[in-house]
Design a protein around this motif. Structure first.
Motif, short mmCIF file in Angstrom:
data_model
loop_
_atom_site.label_atom_id
_atom_site.label_comp_id
_atom_site.label_asym_id
_atom_site.label_seq_id
_atom_site.Cartn_x
_atom_site.Cartn_y
_atom_site.Cartn_z
N VAL A 121 23.19 12.06 -55.81
CA VAL A 121 24.01 13.01 -55.45
C VAL A 121 23.69 14.49 -55.67
CG1 VAL A 121 25.48 11.40 -56.97
CG2 VAL A 121 24.21 12.37 -58.39
N PRO B 262 23.96 15.11 -52.57
CA PRO B 262 25.11 13.85 -51.86
C PRO B 262 25.21 13.17 -50.67
CG PRO B 262 26.50 15.10 -53.03
CD PRO B 262 25.15 16.46 -52.73
N LYS C 291 27.74 13.07 -63.40
CA LYS C 291 27.24 11.50 -63.38
C LYS C 291 28.94 11.32 -62.46
CE LYS C 291 26.70 11.32 -68.80
NZ LYS C 291 26.89 10.49 -69.59
N ILE C 292 28.37 10.06 -62.12
CA ILE C 292 28.99 9.22 -61.48
C ILE C 292 29.96 8.76 -62.36
CG2 ILE C 292 30.36 7.88 -59.07
CD1 ILE C 292 27.75 8.26 -58.35
N SER D 26 34.73 5.56 -59.05
CA SER D 26 35.79 5.66 -57.82
C SER D 26 36.84 4.23 -57.88
CB SER D 26 34.96 4.81 -56.25
OG SER D 26 34.88 3.87 -56.27
N ILE E 295 36.25 9.77 -55.49
CA ILE E 295 35.42 9.78 -56.25
C ILE E 295 35.12 10.55 -57.25
CG2 ILE E 295 32.83 9.88 -56.65
CD1 ILE E 295 32.47 8.73 -53.75
N LEU F 18 33.60 12.67 -59.94
CA LEU F 18 32.53 13.02 -61.07
C LEU F 18 32.54 13.80 -61.52
CD1 LEU F 18 30.95 14.47 -57.44
CD2 LEU F 18 30.49 12.76 -58.37
N GLN G 230 29.59 3.72 -66.89
CA GLN G 230 30.73 3.94 -66.14
C GLN G 230 31.81 2.76 -66.17
OE1 GLN G 230 30.20 2.94 -62.11
NE2 GLN G 230 30.02 4.94 -61.73
#
Length: 406
Positions: free
Chosen positions: A109, A112, A141-142, A145, A150, A152, A237
């Motif tokens: 990221v 990216p 942070k992710i 998805s 996606i 974030l 996550q």
């Protein structure tokens, strides 16, 4: 894989012809020569035939064709919104590494960057990622998805981003959720057919811990929240599958020594309530592991169990049923286990139908274990892999509408 060979050249030739047509004042269908019908061929066909034609192409090709002219873009967007067309053009919330849409790994990221799943399978070839069109963020942070979108998180904002269409939607997090988050996730509520962002934190009042959850509904464009939920030791996550987000909860029962009481818990995106899915001890027979995590599999979940002397991987497509879990990988680290895997800093990422497990080692190296060949190989090394990288698929789903391209 769908055979696109007869369809792609046809649409390419039509797009070249259509680019020469005056969209505002098109000639009548009867006045047009057969070779110059352009997009009119697709427009004048019955909708079910149009869907069948476009369904042969992946999202990457459809995005390219949508750039030909306004009529093509409008046609492709309309087809996505026809009842049932979205499921035919792009199967929601599931993906196949051999399907019409490319599967990719978002592994960085800052900046990216992503890489195609197919490239990771090329043994002996140098692997290079692609830099994506997205503003570089500082602390990100992710969140998760789903269906090519996606999610974030950075500071007080949440971003919904489709790398295929490059659309970005920025949301401000609600009050009470703008500090560091305990857990988070993103997925599709199949009942409402709407996407939801889940943000969660713990609250302690009167010596009692509870959970509070904020939910953003993509189509409605509003935040809602729930407070006083039963406390669970979940973090990071959540992994999406079948209308729910899933975590492993490492519960420890004292006194010393600690005995893990791990279970898989999930939050249903329809009623937004936590539920227990499986007691991990039912699979292990009470054996203690240092780390027990779940990760996404191709149309399923995997349970990754790291012990002092072994690693076990369990796979399930119907995760709520104990008998559906199958031990697909068992590595004995006492005899010939790779030295790198003796570190506890191992992050499982993805397990494919063809028996390949992708893991991150020390946040710098992506390693692939091939179940059939019973061996490891390094896919690529970079300065810094993202924490909680995600696998996503090319799609035209809009982060604004939850449908086709705008």
């Amino acid at each position: 894989m769908h055979d696109m060979s007869p369809v792609y050249p046809l649409l390419m030739s039509l797009s070249r012809v259509d680019s020469q047509i005056d969209v505002k004042n098109p000639p009548s269908l009867l006045a047009r020569p057969r070779a110059a019908l352009g997009a009119g061929i697709l427009v004048d066909l019955p909708s079910y035939i149009t869907i069948e034609v476009l369904a042969k192409l992946g999202a990457e090709h459809l995005m390219n064709f949508s750039l030909v002219c306004k009529s093509w873009r409008g046609l492709i967007s309309q087809v996505y919104q026809i009842n049932g067309a979205r499921k035919q053009l792009y199967c929601p919330s599931s993906f196949s590494c051999s399907g019409r849409n490319k599967v990719r790994l978002l592994y960085s990221v800052k900046p990216p960057r992503s890489i195609e799943y197919a490239a990771l399978n090329k043994v002996g070839h140098s692997v290079h990622g692609n830099e994506l069109n997205f503003p570089e963020l500082q602390k990100v942070k992710i969140v998760g998805s789903c269906d090519g979108i996606i999610c974030l998180e950075e500071g007080i904002n949440v971003c919904l981003w489709n790398p295929t269409t490059t659309e970005i939607r920025t949301l401000m997090k609600p009050k009470g959720f703008q500090s560091m988050l305990m857990f988070y996730g993103f997925g599709l509520d199949p009942t409402l057919d709407d996407y939801k962002v889940i943000l969660g934190n713990s609250v302690e009042e009167g010596g009692m811990k509870t959970l509070k959850v904020a939910v953003f509904k993509l189509r409605e464009g509003i935040w809602s929240s729930k407070h006083g939920l039963d406390y669970m030791q979940v973090s990071g996550q959540g992994h999406y599958l079948d209308g729910a987000l899933h975590w492993t909860e490492m519960r420890r029962v004292w006194p010393h020594p600690p005995v893990p009481g791990t279970r898989i818990v999930s939050i249903c995106l329809t009623d937004e309530v936590f539920k227990e899915s499986l007691q991990v001890a039912d699979l292990t027979g009470g054996q203690i592991y240092i780390s027990e995590r779940i990760a996404r599999a191709e149309n399923g979940l995997v349970l990754y169990m790291y012990g002092l002397n072994s690693i076990k991987i369990w796979l399930s497509k119907t995760y709520k049923v104990k008998t559906s879990w199958m031990n697909v990988i068992h590595l004995d680290l006492k005899f010939g286990g790779p030295g790198a895997l003796r570190t506890t800093n191992i992050e499982p990422i993805f397990y494919s139908e063809d028996g390949k497990l992708f893991v991150s080692l020390d946040g710098k190296e992506l390693v692939v274990y091939d179940r059939e060949k019973k061996g490891f190989r390094t896919a690529f090394v970079c300065s810094r892999l993202a924490h909680e990288p995600v696998v996503y698929i090319d799609s035209l789903i809009s982060p604004f509408k939850g449908l086709g391209i705008c």
